[in-house]
Design an enzyme around this catalytic site. Structure first.
Site, PDB file in Angstrom:
ATOM      1  N   TYR A 154      16.942  32.260  29.094  1.00 18.85           N
ATOM      2  CA  TYR A 154      17.419  31.289  30.091  1.00 18.85           C
ATOM      3  C   TYR A 154      18.552  31.885  30.911  1.00 18.85           C
ATOM      4  O   TYR A 154      18.561  31.794  32.143  1.00 18.85           O
ATOM      5  CB  TYR A 154      17.873  30.012  29.386  1.00 18.85           C
ATOM      6  CG  TYR A 154      18.303  28.917  30.333  1.00 18.85           C
ATOM      7  CD1 TYR A 154      17.380  28.256  31.129  1.00 18.85           C
ATOM      8  CD2 TYR A 154      19.644  28.541  30.432  1.00 18.85           C
ATOM      9  CE1 TYR A 154      17.764  27.241  31.999  1.00 18.85           C
ATOM     10  CE2 TYR A 154      20.046  27.538  31.300  1.00 18.85           C
ATOM     11  CZ  TYR A 154      19.100  26.891  32.081  1.00 18.85           C
ATOM     12  OH  TYR A 154      19.490  25.900  32.940  1.00 18.85           O
ATOM     13  N   LYS A 158      18.678  32.669  35.014  1.00 18.75           N
ATOM     14  CA  LYS A 158      19.644  32.020  35.898  1.00 18.75           C
ATOM     15  C   LYS A 158      20.574  33.034  36.556  1.00 18.75           C
ATOM     16  O   LYS A 158      21.037  32.832  37.687  1.00 18.75           O
ATOM     17  CB  LYS A 158      20.440  30.959  35.139  1.00 18.75           C
ATOM     18  CG  LYS A 158      19.577  29.773  34.697  1.00 18.75           C
ATOM     19  CD  LYS A 158      18.835  29.150  35.877  1.00 18.75           C
ATOM     20  CE  LYS A 158      18.011  27.946  35.474  1.00 18.75           C
ATOM     21  NZ  LYS A 158      17.315  27.317  36.623  1.00 18.75           N
TER      22      LYS A 158
END
Length: 257
Positions: A154, A158
């Site tokens: 994740y 990002k």
């Protein structure tokens, strides 16, 4: 009516932050293209917008598939003749350190969080370049700036979105297209609530732990991020280009003694 008559496309707007943004965009006068892979959720967002007198259209599309991303944009053009704002909101999470993350999970998160931003942007940019006007908002996260346990894939995605935002801004500034990024902290969405219930024996204890990341001691609400998205979508932010906008309750720059 800060977004009066602006045609705005929001990916992943069937729930959570995307739904909150769609509702607020419509309230501010935008014509909203609601996109989601869930027809049920997407239609609920559209129904709620219309109940409050707004304009909205649902388009079911998987933005990790080029043809579907292109059809999403074409449907918006056919309906409204233009796209003023693309909000690349769709995203998923993945839990685990690198050695705990399966290749399947890695590919899935990368596909949605990075490729989805790439394909949706790629589909709409020629139209914006031709008009010499446009506004793209990319959903990054404050995790792009800090380390967080068991969020390897994740955080990687990002961070990539934030870097992509800056590079895109350089490429498309000559076409009067602005590209900025939102960097939320932990937001209490249905996804987070389900994650806490399914991943911890004591969800309330886990929630209290997460609250401590924010200086105010509370998680953000989807509406908090939606308000920031409206600002970036509006002309009020016209001098912001390639910028990260933090809505994280102080998680990045603050630390309690």
């Amino acid at each position: 009516m800060r977004l009066k008559d602006k045609v705005t496309m929001i990916t992943g707007s069937g729930s959570g932050i995307g739904r909150a943004a769609a509702l607020l965009f419509a309230k501010e006068g935008a014509k909203v293209i609601v996109n989601d892979v869930s027809e049920e959720n997407g239609n609920k967002t559209v129904e709620e917008i219309k109940q409050h007198g707004g304009q909205a259209l649902f388009v079911k599309a998987d933005i990790t598939v080029a043809a579907q991303a292109e059809q999403l944009v074409q449907t918006a053009l056919d309906a409204y003749g233009k796209v003023d704002v693309l909000f690349n909101n769709a995203g998923i999470s993945g839990v685990g350190a690198v050695h705990e993350t399966s290749e399947e999970l890695w590919d899935k998160v990368v596909n949605v969080n990075i490729k989805g931003v790439f394909l949706a942007s790629k589909a709409v940019l020629p139209h914006m370049m031709e008009r010499k006007e446009g506004n793209i908002i990319n959903m990054s996260s404050c995790i792009a700036e800090i380390g967080l346990m068991k969020r390897s894939v994740y955080s990687a995605t990002k961070g990539a979105v934030l870097a992509l935002t800056k590079s895109m801004q350089v490429d498309y500034a000559p076409y009067n297209i602005r590209v900025n990024a939102l960097l939320p902290g932990t937001i209490l969405t249905p996804f987070v609530e389900n994650y806490l219930k399914n991943s911890y024996d004591d969800p309330e204890e886990a929630l209290n732990t997460i609250r401590k990341r924010q200086l105010g001691g509370e998680l953000g609400r989807p509406e908090d991020v939606a308000l920031a998205a409206v600002f970036l979508a509006s002309d009020e932010s016209k001098f912001m280009m390639g910028s990260p906008l933090y809505i994280d309750g102080g998680a990045v720059f603050g630390k309690m003694a």
